[in-house]
Motif scaffolding. Structure first.
Motif, PDB file in Angstrom:
ATOM      1  N   GLN A 131      -3.822   8.294   1.879  1.00  0.00           N
ATOM      2  CA  GLN A 131      -4.206   9.083   1.810  1.00  0.00           C
ATOM      3  C   GLN A 131      -2.785  10.183   2.592  1.00  0.00           C
ATOM      4  OE1 GLN A 131      -7.957   9.267   4.311  1.00  0.00           O
ATOM      5  NE2 GLN A 131      -8.790   9.434   2.120  1.00  0.00           N
ATOM      6  N   SER A 132      -2.941   9.549   3.496  1.00  0.00           N
ATOM      7  CA  SER A 132      -1.682  10.112   4.268  1.00  0.00           C
ATOM      8  C   SER A 132       0.220  10.452   3.334  1.00  0.00           C
ATOM      9  CB  SER A 132      -0.611   9.196   5.391  1.00  0.00           C
ATOM     10  OG  SER A 132       0.238  10.038   6.561  1.00  0.00           O
ATOM     11  N   GLY A 133      -0.125   8.654   2.965  1.00  0.00           N
ATOM     12  CA  GLY A 133       1.708   8.561   2.121  1.00  0.00           C
ATOM     13  C   GLY A 133       0.952   9.680   0.727  1.00  0.00           C
ATOM     14  N   ALA A 134      -0.338   9.868   0.266  1.00  0.00           N
ATOM     15  CA  ALA A 134      -0.328  10.697  -0.719  1.00  0.00           C
ATOM     16  C   ALA A 134      -0.127  12.217  -1.092  1.00  0.00           C
ATOM     17  CB  ALA A 134      -1.342  10.170  -1.612  1.00  0.00           C
ATOM     18  N   ALA A 169     -12.315  -1.511   3.083  1.00  0.00           N
ATOM     19  CA  ALA A 169     -13.360  -0.859   3.893  1.00  0.00           C
ATOM     20  C   ALA A 169     -12.369  -0.793   5.303  1.00  0.00           C
ATOM     21  CB  ALA A 169     -14.232  -1.863   3.992  1.00  0.00           C
ATOM     22  N   ASN A 170     -11.289  -1.151   4.772  1.00  0.00           N
ATOM     23  CA  ASN A 170     -10.650  -0.618   6.154  1.00  0.00           C
ATOM     24  C   ASN A 170     -10.110   1.227   6.360  1.00  0.00           C
ATOM     25  OD1 ASN A 170      -7.378  -0.704   7.895  1.00  0.00           O
ATOM     26  ND2 ASN A 170      -7.965  -3.391   7.480  1.00  0.00           N
ATOM     27  N   ALA A 171     -10.871   1.035   7.691  1.00  0.00           N
ATOM     28  CA  ALA A 171     -10.028   2.761   7.395  1.00  0.00           C
ATOM     29  C   ALA A 171      -8.769   3.415   7.659  1.00  0.00           C
ATOM     30  CB  ALA A 171     -10.960   3.453   8.566  1.00  0.00           C
ATOM     31  N   GLU A 172      -7.800   2.082   8.461  1.00  0.00           N
ATOM     32  CA  GLU A 172      -6.688   2.306   8.851  1.00  0.00           C
ATOM     33  C   GLU A 172      -6.062   2.195   7.064  1.00  0.00           C
ATOM     34  OE1 GLU A 172      -5.212  -0.613  11.690  1.00  0.00           O
ATOM     35  OE2 GLU A 172      -6.524   0.507  13.433  1.00  0.00           O
ATOM     36  N   GLU A 173      -6.176   2.256   6.231  1.00  0.00           N
ATOM     37  CA  GLU A 173      -5.952   1.622   5.060  1.00  0.00           C
ATOM     38  C   GLU A 173      -6.305   2.548   4.183  1.00  0.00           C
ATOM     39  OE1 GLU A 173      -5.373  -3.544   4.090  1.00  0.00           O
ATOM     40  OE2 GLU A 173      -6.777  -2.169   3.396  1.00  0.00           O
ATOM     41  N   LEU A 174      -6.765   2.308   4.158  1.00  0.00           N
ATOM     42  CA  LEU A 174      -7.299   4.316   3.507  1.00  0.00           C
ATOM     43  C   LEU A 174      -6.865   5.484   4.528  1.00  0.00           C
ATOM     44  CD1 LEU A 174      -8.922   5.984   1.442  1.00  0.00           C
ATOM     45  CD2 LEU A 174     -10.909   6.287   3.133  1.00  0.00           C
ATOM     46  N   ALA A 175      -6.464   5.381   5.650  1.00  0.00           N
ATOM     47  CA  ALA A 175      -5.517   6.933   6.594  1.00  0.00           C
ATOM     48  C   ALA A 175      -4.104   6.384   5.707  1.00  0.00           C
ATOM     49  CB  ALA A 175      -6.166   6.569   7.509  1.00  0.00           C
ATOM     50  N   ALA A 176      -3.884   5.060   5.654  1.00  0.00           N
ATOM     51  CA  ALA A 176      -2.629   5.002   5.089  1.00  0.00           C
ATOM     52  C   ALA A 176      -2.100   5.809   3.702  1.00  0.00           C
ATOM     53  CB  ALA A 176      -2.073   3.642   4.958  1.00  0.00           C
ATOM     54  N   LEU A 181       0.980  -1.580   0.181  1.00  0.00           N
ATOM     55  CA  LEU A 181       0.034  -0.078   0.015  1.00  0.00           C
ATOM     56  C   LEU A 181       0.840   1.709  -0.080  1.00  0.00           C
ATOM     57  CD1 LEU A 181      -3.076  -0.804   2.673  1.00  0.00           C
ATOM     58  CD2 LEU A 181      -2.900  -0.604   0.144  1.00  0.00           C
ATOM     59  N   GLU A 182       1.459   1.394   1.158  1.00  0.00           N
ATOM     60  CA  GLU A 182       2.589   2.188   1.101  1.00  0.00           C
ATOM     61  C   GLU A 182       3.607   2.391  -0.266  1.00  0.00           C
ATOM     62  OE1 GLU A 182       6.592   2.202   3.230  1.00  0.00           O
ATOM     63  OE2 GLU A 182       6.485   0.259   2.840  1.00  0.00           O
ATOM     64  N   HIS A 183       4.309   2.090  -1.151  1.00  0.00           N
ATOM     65  CA  HIS A 183       4.452   1.817  -2.543  1.00  0.00           C
ATOM     66  C   HIS A 183       3.199   2.581  -3.527  1.00  0.00           C
ATOM     67  CE1 HIS A 183       7.336  -0.305  -0.841  1.00  0.00           C
ATOM     68  NE2 HIS A 183       6.930  -1.385  -0.510  1.00  0.00           N
ATOM     69  N   PHE A 184       1.880   2.372  -3.518  1.00  0.00           N
ATOM     70  CA  PHE A 184       1.403   2.373  -4.215  1.00  0.00           C
ATOM     71  C   PHE A 184       0.766   4.046  -3.453  1.00  0.00           C
ATOM     72  CE2 PHE A 184      -0.173  -1.761  -5.050  1.00  0.00           C
ATOM     73  CZ  PHE A 184      -1.108  -1.798  -6.613  1.00  0.00           C
ATOM     74  N   ALA A 185       0.592   4.674  -2.675  1.00  0.00           N
ATOM     75  CA  ALA A 185       0.779   5.694  -2.098  1.00  0.00           C
ATOM     76  C   ALA A 185       1.933   6.566  -2.505  1.00  0.00           C
ATOM     77  CB  ALA A 185       0.596   6.002  -0.859  1.00  0.00           C
ATOM     78  N   SER A 186       3.192   6.583  -2.777  1.00  0.00           N
ATOM     79  CA  SER A 186       4.473   6.882  -2.529  1.00  0.00           C
ATOM     80  C   SER A 186       4.843   7.243  -3.755  1.00  0.00           C
ATOM     81  CB  SER A 186       5.766   6.745  -1.593  1.00  0.00           C
ATOM     82  OG  SER A 186       5.343   5.795  -1.626  1.00  0.00           O
ATOM     83  N   HIS A 187       4.377   6.514  -4.829  1.00  0.00           N
ATOM     84  CA  HIS A 187       5.247   6.388  -6.310  1.00  0.00           C
ATOM     85  C   HIS A 187       4.815   7.375  -6.707  1.00  0.00           C
ATOM     86  CE1 HIS A 187       6.689   4.979 -10.083  1.00  0.00           C
ATOM     87  NE2 HIS A 187       7.319   3.922  -9.369  1.00  0.00           N
ATOM     88  N   MET A 188       6.145   8.270  -7.201  1.00  0.00           N
ATOM     89  CA  MET A 188       6.061   9.923  -8.115  1.00  0.00           C
ATOM     90  C   MET A 188       4.926   8.915  -9.456  1.00  0.00           C
ATOM     91  SD  MET A 188       6.898  11.711  -5.854  1.00  0.00           S
ATOM     92  CE  MET A 188       7.236  13.085  -6.473  1.00  0.00           C
TER      93      MET A 188
END
Length: 301
Positions: free
Chosen positions: A262-265, A253-260, A236-243
């Motif tokens: 959004q934070s990484g993005a 439906a996992n709020a923690e995954e969604l928050a992670a 998940l972190e790679h999906f969010a942070s890859h430029m």
């Protein structure tokens, strides 16, 4: 000296294997990834056993960061050509995917049952997935008319806004559904001219890798959809942070995954779209991964 055919047949091991009722080991299928129109093994060499009701169904790749980066490179290379394809061609290809899924409906339903679904629920999910593909195939040449506009301006110009593809879209498929949520997350992204890097459900990945076989033979250009399997927490972190990923569709439906996500993005201002039910039919799901582009055209006095 090369063993003769008789020597091979008469070995104790083979004789035991041929005895009626003798126990044997099941040969489990080892599913590969789908990247750039090819089926490579994970570069890490890691696998996990996909299990349901205490039964091991298959060996699945545990994708690594390198696999993800390879998928992004393939998606970026394919996106430009796919975006330039005509709406008619996109529509025909999505309809072809639906046709092929229809032809293998019994296989998909059987796989859903293997992963714990009730037979009637499995058939309904396959049917809904086919209908969803046909639905978005029908929108391929219509959504730009619905969402485009001519904007009023004070100067002597025509001002047009039209939707265009975002680019490379990361797709996190729902964990609780094997096929419908996956199709519902992919179809609106690619019909709008985007390419996709998809992370399938970890616990219900059987249909996802079979869907990759359908995509491979459906005239969809290689790299438009790239499918990974593995641990969500690792990727998940790679999906969010890859430029070079322009947006992420999170169909979970996992709020923690969604928050992670959004934070990484926040580091690259990536758009994160959350969908509680990726099986819904709505043209606004196409608009989620579109960028509105505005053109100014002067007019005479």
């Amino acid at each position: 000296m090369k063993p003769t055919e008789e020597t091979i047949v008469d070995t104790p091991e083979s004789t035991e294997a041929q005895q009626p009722g003798s126990p044997r080991l099941n040969v489990l299928k080892t599913y590969k990834l789908y990247i750039g129109g090819k089926f490579p093994r994970t570069e890490s060499g890691r696998y996990y056993k996909l299990e349901s009701n205490g039964e091991t169904l298959a060996n699945m790749c545990l994708s690594s960061r390198k696999d993800f980066r390879n998928a992004v490179v393939a998606a970026r290379a394919a996106q430009g050509g796919w975006a330039k394809s005509s709406a008619f061609l996109k529509s025909q290809i999505l309809y072809r995917i639906a046709e092929m899924l229809e032809g293998r409906a019994s296989q998909f339903a059987a796989e859903l049952v293997q992963m714990g679904a009730d037979p009637s629920e499995a058939r309904a999910e396959v049917t809904a997935s086919i209908d969803l593909l046909v639905y978005y195939a029908g929108w391929a040449d219509k959504y730009t008319q619905v969402f485009s506009s001519v904007n009023p301006v004070a100067s002597s110009h025509f001002n047009f806004s039209i939707p265009g593809p975002t680019g490379v879209v990361g797709v996190i498929a729902p964990e609780g559904t094997g096929l419908l949520g996956l199709v519902g997350a992919i179809a609106p992204a690619i019909v709008g001219g985007n390419s996709a890097v998809v992370l399938a459900s970890q616990s219900k990945a059987l249909c996802a890798v079979t869907l990759a076989e359908v995509l491979h033979t459906s005239d969809l250009p290689g790299g438009v959809v790239n499918l990974l399997t593995g641990e969500r927490g690792e990727l998940l972190e790679h999906f969010a942070s890859h430029m070079d990923v322009n947006a992420v569709v999170y169909a979970g439906a996992n709020a923690e995954e969604l928050a992670a996500l959004q934070s990484g993005a926040t580091g690259n201002l990536k758009r994160v779209i959350s969908r509680s039910d990726a099986g819904d039919t709505s043209p606004y799901a196409i608009l989620d991964t579109q960028e509105l582009k505005t053109t100014w055209h002067p007019i005479g006095q």
